[in-house]
Design a protein around this motif. Structure first.
Motif, PDB file in Angstrom:
ATOM      1  N   GLY A  59      -8.533  25.601  37.523  1.00 30.83           N
ATOM      2  CA  GLY A  59      -7.322  26.023  38.456  1.00 30.83           C
ATOM      3  C   GLY A  59      -8.074  25.245  40.033  1.00 30.83           C
ATOM      4  O   GLY A  59      -7.689  24.546  40.390  1.00 30.83           O
ATOM      5  N   THR A  60      -8.481  26.200  41.571  1.00 31.84           N
ATOM      6  CA  THR A  60      -9.541  25.449  42.145  1.00 31.84           C
ATOM      7  C   THR A  60     -10.347  24.095  42.173  1.00 31.84           C
ATOM      8  O   THR A  60     -10.007  23.886  42.675  1.00 31.84           O
ATOM      9  CB  THR A  60      -9.817  26.500  42.860  1.00 31.84           C
ATOM     10  OG1 THR A  60     -10.527  27.466  42.452  1.00 31.84           O
ATOM     11  CG2 THR A  60      -8.492  27.764  43.344  1.00 31.84           C
ATOM     12  N   GLY A  61     -10.910  24.377  41.047  1.00 32.21           N
ATOM     13  CA  GLY A  61     -12.031  23.359  40.957  1.00 32.21           C
ATOM     14  C   GLY A  61     -13.180  23.485  41.695  1.00 32.21           C
ATOM     15  O   GLY A  61     -13.190  22.231  42.079  1.00 32.21           O
ATOM     16  N   THR A  62     -13.958  24.131  42.461  1.00 40.12           N
ATOM     17  CA  THR A  62     -14.199  24.577  44.041  1.00 40.12           C
ATOM     18  C   THR A  62     -15.862  23.904  42.747  1.00 40.12           C
ATOM     19  O   THR A  62     -16.708  23.626  43.314  1.00 40.12           O
ATOM     20  CB  THR A  62     -14.833  25.656  43.946  1.00 40.12           C
ATOM     21  OG1 THR A  62     -15.028  27.101  43.383  1.00 40.12           O
ATOM     22  CG2 THR A  62     -13.644  25.405  45.062  1.00 40.12           C
ATOM     23  N   ASN A  63     -15.840  24.043  41.527  1.00 40.08           N
ATOM     24  CA  ASN A  63     -17.019  23.951  40.788  1.00 40.08           C
ATOM     25  C   ASN A  63     -17.397  22.316  40.222  1.00 40.08           C
ATOM     26  O   ASN A  63     -18.558  21.544  40.317  1.00 40.08           O
ATOM     27  CB  ASN A  63     -17.862  24.513  39.475  1.00 40.08           C
ATOM     28  CG  ASN A  63     -18.264  25.991  39.947  1.00 40.08           C
ATOM     29  OD1 ASN A  63     -19.132  26.548  39.932  1.00 40.08           O
ATOM     30  ND2 ASN A  63     -17.045  27.491  39.662  1.00 40.08           N
ATOM     31  N   LEU A  64     -16.173  21.999  40.485  1.00 41.61           N
ATOM     32  CA  LEU A  64     -16.140  20.268  39.749  1.00 41.61           C
ATOM     33  C   LEU A  64     -16.894  19.718  41.619  1.00 41.61           C
ATOM     34  O   LEU A  64     -17.064  18.763  41.801  1.00 41.61           O
ATOM     35  CB  LEU A  64     -14.354  19.805  39.742  1.00 41.61           C
ATOM     36  CG  LEU A  64     -14.039  18.626  39.792  1.00 41.61           C
ATOM     37  CD1 LEU A  64     -14.389  17.727  38.451  1.00 41.61           C
ATOM     38  CD2 LEU A  64     -12.768  18.103  39.888  1.00 41.61           C
ATOM     39  N   LEU A  71     -18.910  27.055  31.831  1.00 44.03           N
ATOM     40  CA  LEU A  71     -20.141  28.520  32.679  1.00 44.03           C
ATOM     41  C   LEU A  71     -19.092  29.504  33.091  1.00 44.03           C
ATOM     42  O   LEU A  71     -18.105  29.230  33.178  1.00 44.03           O
ATOM     43  CB  LEU A  71     -19.625  27.775  34.798  1.00 44.03           C
ATOM     44  CG  LEU A  71     -19.269  28.277  35.164  1.00 44.03           C
ATOM     45  CD1 LEU A  71     -21.444  28.131  35.663  1.00 44.03           C
ATOM     46  CD2 LEU A  71     -19.210  27.423  36.681  1.00 44.03           C
ATOM     47  N   HIS A  72     -20.124  30.381  33.206  1.00 40.01           N
ATOM     48  CA  HIS A  72     -19.131  32.006  32.799  1.00 40.01           C
ATOM     49  C   HIS A  72     -19.956  32.673  34.008  1.00 40.01           C
ATOM     50  O   HIS A  72     -21.392  32.889  34.540  1.00 40.01           O
ATOM     51  CB  HIS A  72     -19.652  32.621  31.508  1.00 40.01           C
ATOM     52  CG  HIS A  72     -18.798  33.757  31.338  1.00 40.01           C
ATOM     53  ND1 HIS A  72     -17.825  34.092  31.212  1.00 40.01           N
ATOM     54  CD2 HIS A  72     -19.524  34.659  31.464  1.00 40.01           C
ATOM     55  CE1 HIS A  72     -16.852  34.973  31.124  1.00 40.01           C
ATOM     56  NE2 HIS A  72     -17.959  35.868  30.872  1.00 40.01           N
ATOM     57  N   PRO A  73     -18.993  33.373  34.794  1.00 41.70           N
ATOM     58  CA  PRO A  73     -19.364  34.319  35.477  1.00 41.70           C
ATOM     59  C   PRO A  73     -20.224  35.924  35.223  1.00 41.70           C
ATOM     60  O   PRO A  73     -19.510  36.666  36.516  1.00 41.70           O
ATOM     61  CB  PRO A  73     -18.224  34.377  36.963  1.00 41.70           C
ATOM     62  CG  PRO A  73     -17.372  34.437  36.287  1.00 41.70           C
ATOM     63  CD  PRO A  73     -17.590  33.609  35.187  1.00 41.70           C
ATOM     64  N   GLU A 105     -23.117  29.424  41.302  1.00 45.80           N
ATOM     65  CA  GLU A 105     -22.973  28.295  39.946  1.00 45.80           C
ATOM     66  C   GLU A 105     -22.534  26.861  41.275  1.00 45.80           C
ATOM     67  O   GLU A 105     -23.109  26.082  39.946  1.00 45.80           O
ATOM     68  CB  GLU A 105     -20.977  28.840  40.229  1.00 45.80           C
ATOM     69  CG  GLU A 105     -20.695  29.999  39.262  1.00 45.80           C
ATOM     70  CD  GLU A 105     -19.342  30.297  39.202  1.00 45.80           C
ATOM     71  OE1 GLU A 105     -18.917  31.186  37.953  1.00 45.80           O
ATOM     72  OE2 GLU A 105     -18.855  29.908  40.319  1.00 45.80           O
ATOM     73  N   ASN A 134     -20.192  32.553  43.707  1.00 45.71           N
ATOM     74  CA  ASN A 134     -20.018  31.269  43.431  1.00 45.71           C
ATOM     75  C   ASN A 134     -21.251  30.034  44.014  1.00 45.71           C
ATOM     76  O   ASN A 134     -21.417  29.142  43.266  1.00 45.71           O
ATOM     77  CB  ASN A 134     -18.514  31.207  44.324  1.00 45.71           C
ATOM     78  CG  ASN A 134     -16.882  31.193  43.887  1.00 45.71           C
ATOM     79  OD1 ASN A 134     -16.179  31.736  44.366  1.00 45.71           O
ATOM     80  ND2 ASN A 134     -17.021  31.277  42.505  1.00 45.71           N
ATOM     81  N   ALA A 185     -15.143  23.896  33.362  1.00 44.94           N
ATOM     82  CA  ALA A 185     -16.079  24.576  34.130  1.00 44.94           C
ATOM     83  C   ALA A 185     -14.341  25.327  35.406  1.00 44.94           C
ATOM     84  O   ALA A 185     -13.762  24.991  35.474  1.00 44.94           O
ATOM     85  CB  ALA A 185     -16.453  23.689  35.809  1.00 44.94           C
ATOM     86  N   GLY A 186     -14.425  25.995  34.886  1.00 42.43           N
ATOM     87  CA  GLY A 186     -13.300  27.648  35.555  1.00 42.43           C
ATOM     88  C   GLY A 186     -12.030  26.954  34.112  1.00 42.43           C
ATOM     89  O   GLY A 186     -10.819  26.790  34.747  1.00 42.43           O
TER      90      GLY A 186
HETATM   91  C1  GRF Z   1     -15.100  30.119  38.170  1.00 42.48           C
HETATM   92  O1  GRF Z   1     -16.264  31.592  38.570  1.00 42.48           O
HETATM   93  C2  GRF Z   1     -16.072  29.839  36.630  1.00 42.48           C
HETATM   94  O2  GRF Z   1     -17.178  30.928  36.844  1.00 42.48           O
HETATM   95  C3  GRF Z   1     -15.454  30.243  36.660  1.00 42.48           C
HETATM   96  O3  GRF Z   1     -13.607  30.492  37.027  1.00 42.48           O
HETATM   97  C4  GRF Z   1     -14.554  29.990  38.152  1.00 42.48           C
HETATM   98  C5  GRF Z   1     -13.363  28.530  38.320  1.00 42.48           C
HETATM   99  O4  GRF Z   1     -13.562  28.493  39.529  1.00 42.48           O
HETATM  100  N1  GRF Z   1     -15.775  30.792  35.115  1.00 42.48           N
HETATM  101  P1  GRF Z   1     -13.226  26.873  39.871  1.00 42.48           P
HETATM  102  O5  GRF Z   1     -12.050  26.618  39.577  1.00 42.48           O
HETATM  103  O6  GRF Z   1     -14.304  26.187  39.976  1.00 42.48           O
HETATM  104  O7  GRF Z   1     -13.417  26.929  41.610  1.00 42.48           O
END
Ligand code: GRF
Length: 210
Positions: free
Chosen positions: A9-14, A107-109, A173, A170, A86-87
């Protein structure tokens, strides 16, 4: 330590990993893979000069194992030592996990084992919990079921909507995922030799040099 990130997805954790650990403390993000060609995570990786690849299930005639095999091959070619999901909205196969023993994390919320699977935050709100949180755990062949590495919680007794919770989780995370990756780079994460569900983290995990 060479790290690969899987993201859908958006990759904010990346982005948090790129900003906080990439090319620091001996850590390098060497690959970002996605199952979705439109994932914003791919743009973030490219902007940071990190090689990317897309492994869409459709490109493998729906064959998940073939897709995972190709993805593992690519990650191995890049020298990957730790895989961070990560997502990443897919379950990886046992065969994929065997290619990176004790080195695939997710990673799990939610505070696992509560609320595994999709829409964890929605599930927690619907249940009416007062304490929310985030888990980083080893991936196994199940859904969000591997041994827990790190968890962090936050009390939100009045949460009613996703937006009351998601931004708060977030922020957590973006702290704990880079923290766990740094611990791996120091050799400070290890599954207990006497208890397969228990993960030693920090000084107790570091093996004396032989
Ligand atoms: C995060 O909240 C993660 O815990 C979940 O999906 C989301 C991914 O967000 N599994 P992002 O792509 O890192 O923005």
């Amino acid at each position: 330590m060479k790290v690969a990130v899987l993201a859908s997805g958006t990759g904010t954790n990346l982005q948090a990993l790129l900003d906080q650990v990439h090319r620091r403390e001996g850590i390098e993000i060497v690959a970002v893979a996605s199952d979705k060609p439109e994932a914003q995570a791919l743009e973030r990786a490219a902007a940071a000069g990190v090689p990317t690849a897309v492994f869409e299930r459709a490109a493998f005639a729906g064959d998940r194992l073939a897709r995972d095999r190709a993805m593992a091959d690519w990650l191995r070619e890049r020298g990957t030592q730790l895989v961070v999901m990560a997502g990443y909205m897919q379950i990886v196969s046992e065969e994929f996990l065997d290619r990176f023993p004790d080195a695939v994390i997710n990673l799990h919320p939610s505070l696992l084992p509560a609320f595994p699977g999709a829409d964890a935050i929605g599930q927690a709100i619907a249940y009416g919990v007062k304490v929310f949180g985030v888990t980083v755990h080893f991936a196994d062949a199940g859904v969000d079921s591997g041994p827990v590495i790190m968890q962090r919680s936050i009390e939100l007794p009045d949460a009613r909507e996703l937006d009351d919770v998601r931004p708060q989780l977030n922020s957590i995370e973006y702290q704990i995922l880079p923290e766990v990756v740094r611990l791996f780079a120091r050799g400070a994460v290890r599954i207990s030799p006497t208890h397969p569900r228990r993960v030693l983290v920090g000084p107790s995990a570091v093996l004396p040099e032989s």
